[in-house]
Structure formats: C-alpha cells, structure tokens
Design an enzyme around this catalytic site. Structure first.
Site, PDB file in Angstrom:
ATOM      1  N   ILE A   1       0.845  -1.196   0.000  1.00 24.55           N
ATOM      2  CA  ILE A   1       0.000   0.000   0.000  1.00 24.55           C
ATOM      3  C   ILE A   1       0.880   1.245   0.000  1.00 24.55           C
ATOM      4  O   ILE A   1       1.633   1.488   0.948  1.00 24.55           O
ATOM      5  CB  ILE A   1      -0.945  -0.004   1.217  1.00 24.55           C
ATOM      6  CG1 ILE A   1      -1.769  -1.303   1.250  1.00 24.55           C
ATOM      7  CG2 ILE A   1      -1.841   1.226   1.199  1.00 24.55           C
ATOM      8  CD1 ILE A   1      -2.563  -1.571  -0.016  1.00 24.55           C
ATOM      9  N   GLU A   2       0.756   2.042  -1.056  1.00 21.35           N
ATOM     10  CA  GLU A   2       1.616   3.213  -1.218  1.00 21.35           C
ATOM     11  C   GLU A   2       0.836   4.513  -1.373  1.00 21.35           C
ATOM     12  O   GLU A   2       1.433   5.568  -1.609  1.00 21.35           O
ATOM     13  CB  GLU A   2       2.548   2.991  -2.419  1.00 21.35           C
ATOM     14  CG  GLU A   2       3.422   1.753  -2.264  1.00 21.35           C
ATOM     15  CD  GLU A   2       4.431   1.577  -3.385  1.00 21.35           C
ATOM     16  OE1 GLU A   2       4.764   2.582  -4.037  1.00 21.35           O
ATOM     17  OE2 GLU A   2       4.890   0.436  -3.598  1.00 21.35           O
ATOM     18  N   SER A   3      -0.482   4.440  -1.245  1.00 17.84           N
ATOM     19  CA  SER A   3      -1.305   5.649  -1.353  1.00 17.84           C
ATOM     20  C   SER A   3      -2.705   5.325  -0.857  1.00 17.84           C
ATOM     21  O   SER A   3      -3.007   4.190  -0.475  1.00 17.84           O
ATOM     22  CB  SER A   3      -1.348   6.139  -2.814  1.00 17.84           C
ATOM     23  OG  SER A   3      -1.980   5.176  -3.640  1.00 17.84           O
TER      24      SER A   3
END
Length: 312
Positions: free
Chosen positions: A160-162
């Site tokens: 999860i990066e955003s």
C-alpha cells in the site's frame, strides 16, 4: 532456498531465516526493454521449477473499494476480462498457481502497487466488506467472477503506497475470521517503504496480525547501501516493530532490487549484499525471515545474481 532440483523442491517454512520472496506480474525488466519481448517476464509456473523462490506475490490488485469489482493488472500476462466487467479472467494463471503450489510454493495476491493506481480502505466497515470480497474471489470462498477460477491463493500481501488506509486492520481481522476455519494456512504480509514509520502502513503493521514484513530497502535514502549510516538506515526500529506485532512469530524480510534497473537505488554488488545480509542476520536473528526481491522478471535476466542471493 536454492540449489535443489525441481524433483526435490523445498516447501516454504515460516520458521526459516533464508526464505526468498519475489513479485510476479509487472514485468519490470520488460518495461525497460520493450524491443526484447523474448526476454520479458515468463509465465508464473516458470518461476516454480527450482528452489530459488519460496513465496511468489502476484502483483497487483490495483483498483479496489470503488464501485464495481476490484481490478487487476498483470502487464501482458492476462488481458481478458469477464463480460460486462473490468475484472480479469486468467485461467492460465490459475493453472500455474496450482502447479506452483504442488511444487511447494506459496502464491499470494498483492494489493496496491505504485501510486498511479486508485485504491484505499477509509473505514473499518470498508475493510470488513472488502475482506469478504477478497475471500470469495481469490481465497477459500465462492464468487461468480473468480479471476483464477478455482485456484485458491495462499494469502494476501499489502503493498500500500497511497490512498485511505484506516481500514486495513479491520480488513486483516475479518480475513482471519475466515482463516480460522480454513483447511489450509494462509499468509498475511506487507511491503512497507524502509522510511520508519511507513506513512501508509504504519498503523496496520502495529495493530494487525502480520506474518511477513517485506521492508523495501530501495528507492529511498534508507536503502541497504547506507547500512553503516545510522541517520539513514534504521533496521532496529523495524526489528522492534516486528517483535511487538500481535503475531509473536512475525518475521521481517530485507527487500532488495533483483537487478540494476529494478529500482532507483539500492542495487549492490553480490559480495556486498551477502556481507550485509549476514551482518543483519547476526544482529537480529529472531525476526530475520529472509529476503524479498523485486521482481521475478529479473530472474531470467540476472539469474546468477538472484540465485546466489537466494543462498546467501
């Protein structure tokens, strides 16, 4: 995790410290070599024929918690969708998943990816509902639109990066209610950036059950090249977080690029990486689970390096 013939493949062992994990489905090598399709990422089963990899994360489930079904991206590997949906139908990948599992590999669905995608879980209710969807479409449940048909994946990975991220603890908790009555053991993993704490996964890593934590020691100032710089490289905080996880057997993995072009920074020569890994294992043996390599497409194009890393 390497050096054995396909007829004697070793199965993933969560208690070991030399497991090797990779991501498959994004063809990162091919993205930089569009004119060389013969050397692009191979079908999933091609990476399950020897003992190099123990876990392969299928990447990525890129769009979710939106109107309609979740959306997958597997580069050129699968582009057919179920009629009337944007959800891929990939029977060949489903068959490969089963082949890999027979060979002792764990095949896990990775959610998220780079911030060009749209996803997020903004509440506990969102997380619980999405867990129901994942269980039914990819794991042990049933659904009209199962992308890999009756293949049952071995767990879920969070890259999860955003996006909104307050619902991932509830997401994991809900999945684990299904796992408790299941006939197989599932894996919950995450792949945070090495900057501590991770901006998108910090609360999830401290509040939810995590089996494997694949910390990305690349694409950041805290990459492995700075192992001797205490201002940039903070392995101790990740070790402490892993030890405090609700899962008392939670493990941490050193995430590395599998080739010189696989990441913006963090790729090191083999002797240096091997020495660094030995140093980290010596200092943090109880939580050390192995390494994670981005990504599988580099195995064919940097094979000696990858195989050597898998037996550091």
């Amino acid at each position: 995790a390497a050096g054995l013939l396909a007829t004697s493949l070793a199965a993933y062992d969560s208690s070991c410290s030399n497991n090797v994990v990779t991501y498959w489905g994004q063809n990162s090598w091919g993205g930089g070599h569009l004119d060389q399709p013969d050397n692009w990422e191979k079908p999933l089963a091609a990476y399950c024929q020897d003992s190099t990899f123990d876990i392969i994360n299928i990447s990525f489930l890129t769009n979710f918690n939106l109107t309609g079904l979740p959306v997958l991206n597997h580069a050129f590997h699968c582009e057919t969708v179920y009629n009337g949906t944007n959800t891929l139908h990939c029977p060949d990948i489903g068959a490969d998943i089963k082949t890999c599992q027979v060979n002792g590999k764990k095949i896990v669905l990775s959610l998220g990816g780079g911030n060009i995608y749209t996803y997020g879980l903004g509440s506990s209710a969102d997380g619980q509902r999405f867990a129901d969807t994942i269980w039914n479409m990819f794991l042990g449940g049933t659904h009209k639109y199962r992308p890999y048909d009756d293949a049952v994946l071995d767990g879920v990975d969070l890259d999860i990066e955003s996006g909104e991220h307050t619902g991932y603890v509830a997401f994991i908790n809900q999945l684990r209610t299904y796992f408790q009555g299941a006939s197989k053991q599932y894996i919950i993993s995450a792949a945070p950036q090495c900057v501590f704490p991770d901006a998108n996964l910090g609360s999830t890593l401290s509040g939810a059950w995590i089996d494997n934590d694949y910390v990305q020691f690349y694409n950041n100032p805290c990459n492995l090249a700075n192992i001797d710089n205490k201002w940039n490289f903070d392995y101790a905080s990740w070790d402490k977080l892993t030890k405090s996880n609700p899962n008392p057997s939670s493990k941490m993995y050193v995430g590395l690029p599998a080739g010189s072009g696989a990441a913006g920074n963090g790729y090191l020569d083999l002797p240096t990486v091997q020495a660094d890994l030995a140093k980290l294992y010596s200092s943090y043996p109880s939580t050390f689970g192995g390494i994670m390599l981005w990504d599988a497409s580099w195995y064919s194009n940097n094979q000696q390096y990858v195989q050597s890393l898998s037996s550091w």
